[in-house]
Write a protein that holds these residues in place. Structure first.
Motif, mmCIF file in Angstrom:
data_model
loop_
_atom_site.group_PDB
_atom_site.id
_atom_site.type_symbol
_atom_site.label_atom_id
_atom_site.label_comp_id
_atom_site.label_asym_id
_atom_site.label_seq_id
_atom_site.Cartn_x
_atom_site.Cartn_y
_atom_site.Cartn_z
ATOM 1 N N LEU A 164 2.532 15.289 9.441
ATOM 2 C CA LEU A 164 2.548 14.089 10.275
ATOM 3 C C LEU A 164 2.550 12.826 9.423
ATOM 4 C CD1 LEU A 164 0.106 15.105 13.139
ATOM 5 C CD2 LEU A 164 2.576 14.813 13.278
ATOM 6 N N PHE A 174 5.379 10.032 9.806
ATOM 7 C CA PHE A 174 5.054 8.634 10.098
ATOM 8 C C PHE A 174 5.511 7.710 8.978
ATOM 9 C CE2 PHE A 174 1.371 10.154 12.931
ATOM 10 C CZ PHE A 174 2.212 10.230 14.025
ATOM 11 N N LEU A 221 9.080 6.680 9.579
ATOM 12 C CA LEU A 221 9.312 5.816 10.730
ATOM 13 C C LEU A 221 8.996 4.373 10.386
ATOM 14 C CD1 LEU A 221 7.731 8.008 13.543
ATOM 15 C CD2 LEU A 221 10.144 7.775 12.983
ATOM 16 N N LEU A 281 6.988 1.891 11.342
ATOM 17 C CA LEU A 281 5.803 1.605 12.140
ATOM 18 C C LEU A 281 5.004 0.477 11.509
ATOM 19 C CD1 LEU A 281 4.600 5.271 12.769
ATOM 20 C CD2 LEU A 281 5.932 3.831 14.296
#
Length: 80
Positions: A34, A38, A41, A43
């Motif tokens: 994960l 992440f 991405l 983010l």
């Protein structure tokens, strides 16, 4: 009635058993997977989001104030 020492030993054995279980490896691998996902991405952190939200709110307030000034100036100009 159970002896507190027996309960402590049982708890220690269960903790050791869980620490050596495959669930720790699965959890570790899932977190790594994960984290990698992440990382790919685009983010932002919650702190960055909150800062941008505050900046947007201040910008909206300034825009509304400027719109009110323009409207007031247009009224005085059309009244001349």
């Amino acid at each position: 009635m159970l002896d507190p020492k027996t309960l402590e030993e049982f708890g220690a054995k269960m903790s050791a058993l869980l620490a050596n279980s495959p669930t720790k490896d699965i959890e570790k691998n899932a977190k790594a997977m994960l984290g990698g996902l992440f990382g790919k991405l685009d983010l932002v952190t919650r702190e960055e989001f909150d800062i941008q939200a505050q900046l947007l709110a201040r910008t909206r307030e300034r825009l509304q104030a400027l719109e009110a000034r323009v409207e007031a100036l247009e009224k005085t100009r059309s009244g001349q």
